[in-house]
Design a protein around this motif. Structure first.
Motif, PDB file in Angstrom:
ATOM      1  N   CYS A   1       0.680  -1.098  -0.116  1.00 18.24           N
ATOM      2  CA  CYS A   1       0.014  -0.132  -0.067  1.00 18.24           C
ATOM      3  C   CYS A   1       0.760   1.472   0.055  1.00 18.24           C
ATOM      4  CB  CYS A   1      -1.006   0.010   1.184  1.00 18.24           C
ATOM      5  SG  CYS A   1      -1.978  -1.386   1.062  1.00 18.24           S
ATOM      6  N   SER A   2       2.007   1.372  -0.374  1.00 16.88           N
ATOM      7  CA  SER A   2       3.043   2.195  -0.740  1.00 16.88           C
ATOM      8  C   SER A   2       3.000   3.043   0.576  1.00 16.88           C
ATOM      9  CB  SER A   2       2.341   3.328  -1.964  1.00 16.88           C
ATOM     10  OG  SER A   2       2.413   2.732  -3.077  1.00 16.88           O
ATOM     11  N   THR A   3       3.198   2.335   1.891  1.00 12.91           N
ATOM     12  CA  THR A   3       3.367   3.057   3.070  1.00 12.91           C
ATOM     13  C   THR A   3       4.901   2.744   3.698  1.00 12.91           C
ATOM     14  OG1 THR A   3       2.620   0.501   4.143  1.00 12.91           O
ATOM     15  CG2 THR A   3       0.869   2.304   3.756  1.00 12.91           C
ATOM     16  N   ALA A   4       5.919   2.431   2.727  1.00 11.98           N
ATOM     17  CA  ALA A   4       7.212   2.276   3.259  1.00 11.98           C
ATOM     18  C   ALA A   4       8.129   3.154   2.314  1.00 11.98           C
ATOM     19  CB  ALA A   4       7.499   1.332   3.546  1.00 11.98           C
ATOM     20  N   ALA A   5       9.043   3.559   2.722  1.00 13.87           N
ATOM     21  CA  ALA A   5      10.257   4.059   1.768  1.00 13.87           C
ATOM     22  C   ALA A   5      11.254   3.076   1.284  1.00 13.87           C
ATOM     23  CB  ALA A   5      10.897   5.311   2.475  1.00 13.87           C
ATOM     24  N   VAL A   6      10.925   1.945   1.441  1.00 15.36           N
ATOM     25  CA  VAL A   6      11.613   0.780   1.071  1.00 15.36           C
ATOM     26  C   VAL A   6      10.854  -0.056   0.273  1.00 15.36           C
ATOM     27  CG1 VAL A   6      13.416   0.916   3.048  1.00 15.36           C
ATOM     28  CG2 VAL A   6      11.475  -0.589   3.132  1.00 15.36           C
ATOM     29  N   THR A   7      11.337  -1.088  -0.496  1.00 14.27           N
ATOM     30  CA  THR A   7      10.500  -2.109  -1.298  1.00 14.27           C
ATOM     31  C   THR A   7      10.508  -3.452  -1.029  1.00 14.27           C
ATOM     32  OG1 THR A   7      10.300  -0.278  -3.037  1.00 14.27           O
ATOM     33  CG2 THR A   7       9.855  -2.495  -3.557  1.00 14.27           C
ATOM     34  N   TRP A   8       9.790  -3.907  -0.212  1.00 17.92           N
ATOM     35  CA  TRP A   8       9.544  -5.424   0.074  1.00 17.92           C
ATOM     36  C   TRP A   8       8.221  -5.520   0.708  1.00 17.92           C
ATOM     37  CZ3 TRP A   8       8.361  -7.285   5.021  1.00 17.92           C
ATOM     38  CH2 TRP A   8       8.684  -6.394   6.077  1.00 17.92           C
ATOM     39  N   SER A   9       7.623  -6.718   0.403  1.00 19.32           N
ATOM     40  CA  SER A   9       6.435  -6.879   0.680  1.00 19.32           C
ATOM     41  C   SER A   9       5.919  -8.473   0.777  1.00 19.32           C
ATOM     42  CB  SER A   9       5.076  -6.412  -0.276  1.00 19.32           C
ATOM     43  OG  SER A   9       5.281  -7.027  -1.436  1.00 19.32           O
ATOM     44  N   ARG A  10       5.150  -9.004   1.456  1.00 18.32           N
ATOM     45  CA  ARG A  10       5.042 -10.533   1.510  1.00 18.32           C
ATOM     46  C   ARG A  10       4.440 -10.968   0.417  1.00 18.32           C
ATOM     47  NH1 ARG A  10       1.186 -12.120   6.756  1.00 18.32           N
ATOM     48  NH2 ARG A  10       1.509 -13.962   5.902  1.00 18.32           N
ATOM     49  N   ILE A  11       3.948 -10.376  -0.329  1.00 14.56           N
ATOM     50  CA  ILE A  11       3.395 -10.942  -1.720  1.00 14.56           C
ATOM     51  C   ILE A  11       4.670 -10.792  -2.655  1.00 14.56           C
ATOM     52  CG2 ILE A  11       2.535  -8.633  -2.598  1.00 14.56           C
ATOM     53  CD1 ILE A  11       0.275 -10.151  -4.119  1.00 14.56           C
TER      54      ILE A  11
END
Length: 467
Positions: A126-136
């Motif tokens: 949901c674009s809620t971080a300034a880094v890029t990682w997610s569970r998906i």
């Protein structure tokens, strides 16, 4: 050189001269994706067959003389931006099957000019971080140093361009989500002033929210950006008149320089590169002066409150349900918990503080045509950094883990000011250094004039070391 190594401007000229076919270009990108994407994780979705079919049509358009202004170029689109008929997860397991019902104005404009969407790029949940990682989608990595972050939230887009997997990419920016990854990956990232690029509701009414571009060269940015701008009936704010001011000579410009915007801790290597850039401008004839900006760390809280007040409330309404909570990343759960604590008094005080921020910046802009400052306060951020659990130290001082290490969001708070991030050297971490050029409200030409002057001092024909 391979086609993927060339700028969008060079590629367009070669395709017009029939020295390169769009099919050959698309095949070059696809080969490059197969070569490096597993190392850096830029793409959430790829469309190889559809992209090749579109490239064949572009080839025929060049032959028939019907090529459009971006025909044959491959644009990577963030997995947050809607394109009708495509799954748009926004980096969330909760949205893994969500199919967009409409197309956002920015990609619509790019596709109307012949750009080919060959893939969708990774973004934090949901674009809620300034880094890029997610569970998906897993962890996306900096192509210059795989242990470090590529930035976010338009991180996959930045990787794709920096690594030669796309001609250019889109990005969105509500707190630096375009300029932060541009900085980490050595790109040009431009946040236009609010309203210049149309947005969908309700983000169109949010002056913090912007749609922009990530490119490898300034020429590419200046060629493609105007094609995204202009009025659109979906967005009443998009009827802002264009900046028609003529380009000014460097010797007529006055530029303020701030290494810390009044309150940031900033790594020494970033400070040194900023000082060198200021010297370059002086040598080019620009009047340069270091200034003290009367801001403090309340700037951080104001940005947090605003982001929670619109985007956060929208996420709570649409996504924060008991059945979804087990699927969230820790940082999204933390973020939504903070949204739940927000009060009307918080929002009121934050709005009053925006007025005080502008009063301080206006004093600078009354004397100077532009402000330059770092984009990032540090590049020492791990690829899997989680602000809800980890700390950040700069100069042996603990700073705000959420927003204390990047210097972009003040110019979302004051969203009428254009802000351009561009590379200006390298840091000790091996990743690029970056500066921001910030302009007076809606006055964009000066930024591009200064960026052009600075661009001559850095050779960005180099590529990340995993080549």
């Amino acid at each position: 050189m391979q086609p993927y190594q060339l700028s969008a401007t060079q590629l367009l000229e070669m395709m017009r001269q029939r020295e390169l076919s769009p099919v050959e270009l698309m095949q070059s990108y696809q080969q490059r994706i197969n070569q490096v994407n597993d190392k850096v994780n830029a793409f959430a979705f790829e469309f190889p067959q559809q992209a090749l079919a579109a490239a064949r049509q572009a080839e025929q358009d060049y032959i028939s003389g019907h090529a459009r202004r971006l025909s044959g170029l491959a644009v990577a689109i963030k997995d947050e931006t809607y394109i009708a008929g495509q799954i748009t997860t926004n980096g969330s397991l909760c949205l893994k099957d969500a199919v967009a019902q409409s197309t956002d104005p920015a990609p619509a404009a790019l596709m109307a000019e012949g750009a080919i969407v060959h893939g969708r790029t990774t973004t934090p949940e949901c674009s809620t971080a300034a880094v890029t990682w997610s569970r998906i989608w897993g962890v996306s990595r900096n192509p210059w140093n795989l242990a470090l972050t590529c930035g976010g939230s338009s991180g996959g887009s930045a990787i794709a361009v920096a690594s030669g997997m796309a001609s250019f990419a889109n990005g969105t920016d509500i707190g630096g989500s375009l300029r932060i990854p541009a900085a980490f990956c050595g790109l040009y990232g431009y946040k236009p002033p609010h309203g210049r690029v149309a947005e969908i509701p309700p983000f169109n009414i949010d002056p913090y929210c912007h749609h922009g571009l990530l490119t490898r060269s300034l020429d590419d940015l200046q060629r493609i950006y105007p094609l995204m701008t202009g009025p659109n009936w979906i967005d009443s704010h998009s009827f802002v008149p264009r900046d028609k001011s003529p380009a000014r000579s460097l010797s007529s410009l006055r530029v303020a320089v701030s290494s810390n915007l009044g309150f940031y801790q900033v790594d020494q290597d970033i400070r040194a590169n900023l000082e060198q850039s200021a010297l370059h401008l002086q040598q080019a004839g620009v009047a340069v002066e270091f200034v003290d900006l009367d801001w403090d760390d309340q700037v951080i809280e104001t940005a947090k409150i605003h982001q929670r007040a619109l985007m956060g409330m929208l996420l709570r309404r649409n996504l924060d349900k008991p059945e979804n909570r087990p699927l969230f990343t820790p940082y999204l759960a933390w973020y939504l918990d903070r949204v739940a604590e927000l009060s009307a008094d918080d929002i009121f005080e934050a709005n009053l503080h925006v007025c005080r921020m502008w009063e301080a910046l206006a004093k600078v802009f009354k004397r100077f045509d532009a402000l330059i400052c770092p984009t990032l306060a540090t590049t020492r951020i791990a690829a899997d950094f989680d602000y809800s659990q980890h700390q950040v130290e700069i100069n042996d001082q603990v700073v705000d883990a959420n927003k204390g290490w990047f210097m972009t969001y003040p110019f979302n708070t004051l969203g009428q000011c254009p802000a351009l991030s561009m590379p200006n050297g390298f840091c000790q971490t091996g990743v690029p250094s970056s500066l921001q050029i910030v302009g007076r409200p809606y006055q964009e030409q000066t930024l591009f004039t200064l960026a052009e002057a600075l661009s001559h001092y850095h050779d960005w024909a180099r590529w990340p070391p995993f080549n």
